[in-house]
Design an enzyme around this catalytic site. Sequence first.
Site, PDB file in Angstrom:
ATOM      1  N   LYS A 173       0.822  -1.219   0.000  1.00 37.89           N
ATOM      2  CA  LYS A 173       0.000   0.000   0.000  1.00 37.89           C
ATOM      3  C   LYS A 173       0.853   1.266   0.000  1.00 37.89           C
ATOM      4  O   LYS A 173       0.330   2.369  -0.154  1.00 37.89           O
ATOM      5  CB  LYS A 173      -0.948  -0.016   1.207  1.00 37.89           C
ATOM      6  CG  LYS A 173      -2.021  -1.098   1.112  1.00 37.89           C
ATOM      7  CD  LYS A 173      -2.862  -1.152   2.352  1.00 37.89           C
ATOM      8  CE  LYS A 173      -3.983  -2.186   2.201  1.00 37.89           C
ATOM      9  NZ  LYS A 173      -3.462  -3.553   1.962  1.00 37.89           N
ATOM     10  N   ASN A 205      -0.747  -8.970   1.523  1.00 34.59           N
ATOM     11  CA  ASN A 205      -1.627  -9.352   2.630  1.00 34.59           C
ATOM     12  C   ASN A 205      -1.155 -10.687   3.199  1.00 34.59           C
ATOM     13  O   ASN A 205      -1.035 -11.669   2.472  1.00 34.59           O
ATOM     14  CB  ASN A 205      -3.067  -9.476   2.130  1.00 34.59           C
ATOM     15  CG  ASN A 205      -3.637  -8.140   1.695  1.00 34.59           C
ATOM     16  OD1 ASN A 205      -4.238  -7.430   2.465  1.00 34.59           O
ATOM     17  ND2 ASN A 205      -3.409  -7.773   0.422  1.00 34.59           N
ATOM     18  N   GLY A 219      -4.037 -14.876   7.617  1.00 31.03           N
ATOM     19  CA  GLY A 219      -4.126 -15.331   8.998  1.00 31.03           C
ATOM     20  C   GLY A 219      -3.589 -14.354  10.015  1.00 31.03           C
ATOM     21  O   GLY A 219      -3.716 -14.575  11.218  1.00 31.03           O
TER      22      GLY A 219
END
Length: 229
Positions: A33, A69, A72
């Site tokens: 990001k 990402n 978990g």
Amino acid sequence: LRPSITTFAAPRSLHSRPGRGGVKKFVLISTDKAVRPVGIMGMTKRVAEGLLLSLNGGPTTFVAVRFGNVLGSDGSVLPLFQWQIAKGGPVTVTDPEASRYFMLVSEAAQLVLQASAMGRGGEIFFLDMGEPVKVLDLAQNLIRLSGLEPGQDVAIEMIGLRPGERLNEALVMDGETLLPTEHEKVLMVENHRLDAAAFRQDFEALRQLVVARDRDGAIAQLRAMASRY
């Protein structure tokens, strides 16, 4: 959500001589990001990357790693989907075309260790995560793995992108070059745009705005720095 800004000032100990209480190697955990960021979190990560690059050259080795990402982990979409499936739905997806890069916790840990071992100072590393995965496909596969049928046993609801959220993520910015490393799954990002002296001036201006609690001014400065560097 109200945006917040956290500044980082390198303590003197980071620049102390190794072996005398100083830090020998510092690894920043960044994110995809930080590439062309649209939200405050991505902007702060981008500026943090720039700060580490501007500190390069002293006795402490500064490197950064960009993650996709981590499945978990806290904040991952996976536990949310599992909870939504367990309660019977609906499973919420922002957009049918939304896609993300995903990696396992073990892969993320490996990347940090590899970056620490290979870093000589001023590098940004990331793991080759293959092709991005559509979030809708992930939701449907999780429902099926639970022995249920998407749309029949568990509904999927499109809720739209949230403010500061992108449809797709990128791994590198314009002006950055991808280079191979000695590890075939770990890539290095070379940034040709960072002027360390100019960055430190901008960072000091940002710090002064935060000290003055000028929220709007600090966000404007943060946004400008994230796009400039």
